[in-house]
Design a protein around this motif. Structure first.
Motif, PDB file in Angstrom:
ATOM      1  N   HIS A  86      19.919  16.773   5.851  1.00  0.00           N
ATOM      2  CA  HIS A  86      18.564  16.021   6.675  1.00  0.00           C
ATOM      3  C   HIS A  86      18.089  16.944   7.326  1.00  0.00           C
ATOM      4  N   GLU A  87      17.728  17.825   6.221  1.00  0.00           N
ATOM      5  CA  GLU A  87      16.373  19.035   6.674  1.00  0.00           C
ATOM      6  C   GLU A  87      15.583  18.404   6.694  1.00  0.00           C
ATOM      7  N   TYR A  88      14.858  18.022   5.193  1.00  0.00           N
ATOM      8  CA  TYR A  88      14.220  17.888   4.151  1.00  0.00           C
ATOM      9  C   TYR A  88      14.679  16.000   3.764  1.00  0.00           C
ATOM     10  N   GLY A  89      13.246  15.746   2.620  1.00  0.00           N
ATOM     11  CA  GLY A  89      13.743  14.551   1.791  1.00  0.00           C
ATOM     12  C   GLY A  89      12.837  13.963   1.332  1.00  0.00           C
ATOM     13  N   THR A 147      22.533  11.296   9.322  1.00  0.00           N
ATOM     14  CA  THR A 147      22.694  12.526  10.017  1.00  0.00           C
ATOM     15  C   THR A 147      21.148  13.233   9.963  1.00  0.00           C
ATOM     16  N   ILE A 148      20.328  12.222   9.902  1.00  0.00           N
ATOM     17  CA  ILE A 148      18.244  12.716   9.635  1.00  0.00           C
ATOM     18  C   ILE A 148      18.089  11.899  11.124  1.00  0.00           C
ATOM     19  N   ASN A 149      16.718  13.180  11.665  1.00  0.00           N
ATOM     20  CA  ASN A 149      16.412  12.810  12.661  1.00  0.00           C
ATOM     21  C   ASN A 149      15.248  12.156  12.998  1.00  0.00           C
ATOM     22  N   VAL A 173      10.624   9.546  14.927  1.00  0.00           N
ATOM     23  CA  VAL A 173       9.410  10.553  14.497  1.00  0.00           C
ATOM     24  C   VAL A 173       8.710   9.000  13.832  1.00  0.00           C
ATOM     25  N   ILE A 174       9.413   8.308  12.785  1.00  0.00           N
ATOM     26  CA  ILE A 174       8.796   7.535  11.857  1.00  0.00           C
ATOM     27  C   ILE A 174       9.762   5.767  11.836  1.00  0.00           C
ATOM     28  N   ILE A 186       6.801  17.090   9.409  1.00  0.00           N
ATOM     29  CA  ILE A 186       6.901  18.684   9.698  1.00  0.00           C
ATOM     30  C   ILE A 186       8.019  18.501  11.357  1.00  0.00           C
ATOM     31  N   MET A 187       8.804  17.908  11.638  1.00  0.00           N
ATOM     32  CA  MET A 187       9.867  18.800  12.947  1.00  0.00           C
ATOM     33  C   MET A 187       9.815  19.656  12.838  1.00  0.00           C
ATOM     34  N   GLN A 188      10.304  19.601  14.474  1.00  0.00           N
ATOM     35  CA  GLN A 188      10.298  21.070  14.939  1.00  0.00           C
ATOM     36  C   GLN A 188      11.737  20.788  15.062  1.00  0.00           C
ATOM     37  N   ASP A 189      13.273  22.054  15.331  1.00  0.00           N
ATOM     38  CA  ASP A 189      14.222  21.926  15.604  1.00  0.00           C
ATOM     39  C   ASP A 189      14.255  23.985  15.279  1.00  0.00           C
TER      40      ASP A 189
END
Lengths: 262, 76
Positions: A83-86, A105-107, A111-112, A190-193
Motif C-alpha cells: 500500500h506504500e507505492y504503486g 489497503t491503499i489510501n 488524494v485522487i 507523494i503522500m505523507q504517513d
C-alpha cells in the motif's frame, strides 16, 4: 543541484523464483532484454543480503511513451508494503484487467479518484488507474508514501526538475519529463504517513529504484542521501556513467549520463 | 533560418551517422531515439549557446529540423 533531464526507468525487485507472467506488461512493453552486471563493490552499499551479480530484465515501452521498467531478481524475504507505492495508468490502459481485492489497503483514494486497482505479479506490486493522469497530460505515474513529505517535495523541486502541480501538508502531486521517444510526462503522487516503516534496501521486494538521465553527475550529496562511487555501465550498446543516491527510506535514485565516444 | 537548419542537419547527421533531409520525421522514423535526442539537445545547446529548458523537451520540438530551428530561434 542535479542536472536531471527526466525519468528513464523504474526498478522493481522481485523474487528470484519463477515470476508469473501476465499479458498486461506485454501489452505495454517490448519483450525484455536480459542483462547481468558485476557491480558488487557498488551494490554492497545498497543491499541487505549477500552481494551477487545483478540479473535484470529491461522492458522498454512499445509506444515510446512510458519509462522503461527494470526487473531485478532477489532472494530477499523482506517485502515493501504494497500500500506504500504503486504505478498509475490511464483508465483505458487497465480496462481489460481484473480488479484486485487489495484495493481497500491503499489510501491514494484520499488524494485522487481511482477507477480500478490491479495487482501486477511480474513486479509484485499494485497499479491503479485514474483520470488524473489525463487531466495533467501525463501518460503514466506512480504513488509513494513517505514519512518526510517536505524533504521529499524539496527533492523533487530542487533535484529532480519536477513541476509541482498541487501540494498541501498531506501530499503533493508533481510531474517530471520521461526520457523516451515521446518525451512524455510522468505524474507523481507523494503522500505523507508519519508511521511509514523505514529502512528498505534495493534487494527488498518491490519498487526499489528510480532511474534518471542527467546532463552531469553531481558529486555533491543530495540532502539526506548517501551516494555510491560513480561507475560505468553499458546497455543496448550505449555507455553510461552512473551513481546511486540512497537513504533506505525513499527508493534509491540512480542518475545516469551518456558516456559519449570522444 | 536556412543557416540554422543547415547547422542542425550537420549536427543530427554527425550524431546518427546517416544522411537526413529536412522532410524527415526524425523520431517517428526511428532516426533519433530518446538517448540520441539527449545527445542532440546537448550539442544544440553548445552550438547555438542556448539552454533548452526541460519544458521544451517534446516529440514535436525534436521530430524535424524545421521544428528544432523554430525552437532555437525562440530560445536565442
Amino acid at each position: 543541484m542535479q542536472n536531471i533531464l527526466g525519468l528513464s526507468h523504474i526498478v522493481f525487485t522481485t523474487k528470484a523464483e519463477s515470476i508469473p507472467k501476465t499479458s498486461f506488461l506485454g501489452s505495454l512493453y517490448n519483450a525484455p532484454e536480459q542483462y547481468s552486471f558485476n557491480h558488487q563493490s557498488i551494490r554492497k552499499e545498497l543491499v541487505r543480503g549477500a552481494v551477487s551479480d545483478t540479473q535484470l530484465s529491461l522492458h522498454s515501452s512499445i509506444k515510446g511513451n512510458l519509462p522503461a521498467l527494470e526487473i531485478v531478481q532477489s532472494n530477499s524475504k523482506i517485502k515493501r508494503p504494497l500500500h506504500e507505492y504503486g504505478l498509475i495508468f490511464t483508465p483505458e490502459t487497465l480496462i481489460e484487467q481484473p480488479t484486485t481485492s487489495l484495493s481497500n489497503t491503499i489510501n491514494i483514494c484520499d488524494v485522487i479518484t481511482i477507477k480500478k486497482t490491479i495487482f501486477i505479479p511480474e513486479i509484485d506490486s499494485l497499479a491503479i488507474s485514474s483520470s488524473e493522469l489525463i487531466k495533467n497530460n501525463c501518460d503514466m505515474g506512480a504513488w509513494l508514501v513517505v514519512n518526510n513529505l517536505s524533504s521529499v517535495k524539496q527533492l523533487y523541486e530542487t533535484q529532480l526538475n519536477a513541476e509541482i502541480i498541487t501540494s498541501n501538508q498531506n501530499y503533493f502531486i508533481a510531474k517530471t519529463k520521461v526520457v523516451n521517444k515521446m518525451f512524455s510526462s510522468f505524474m507523481w503522487v507523494i503522500m505523507q504517513d508519519a508511521n511509514k516503516q523505514n529502512s528498505f534496501y534495493n534487494d527488498d521486494i518491490g519498487l526499489s529504484t528510480l532511474g534518471w538521465i542527467g546532463k552531469t553527475i553531481n558529486n555533491n550529496i543530495i540532502n539526506g542521501f548517501k551516494n555510491t562511487k560513480q561507475f560505468s555501465i553499458t546497455m543496448n550498446n550505449r555507455a553510461f556513467n552512473a551513481k546511486f543516491y540512497y537513504n533506505n527510506d525513499f527508493p534509491s535514485l540512480e542518475v545516469l549520463t551518456l558516456n559519449r565516444p570522444t | 533560418m536556412k543557416n540554422i537548419k543547415q547547422q542542425i542537419k550537420t549536427i543530427v547527421e554527425g550524431i546518427t551517422n546517416q544522411e537526413i533531409t529536412e522532410s524527415d520525421n526524425l523520431l517517428d522514423q526511428g532516426i533519433l531515439d530518446s538517448l540520441l535526442t539527449i545527445q542532440l539537445i546537448n550539442d544544440l545547446e553548445n552550438n547555438f549557446s542556448i539552454s533548452i529548458p526541460v519544458e521544451e523537451f517534446s516529440h514535436l520540438n525534436f521530430n524535424s529540423i524545421k521544428a528544432m530551428s523554430e525552437l532555437i530561434i525562440k530560445l536565442q
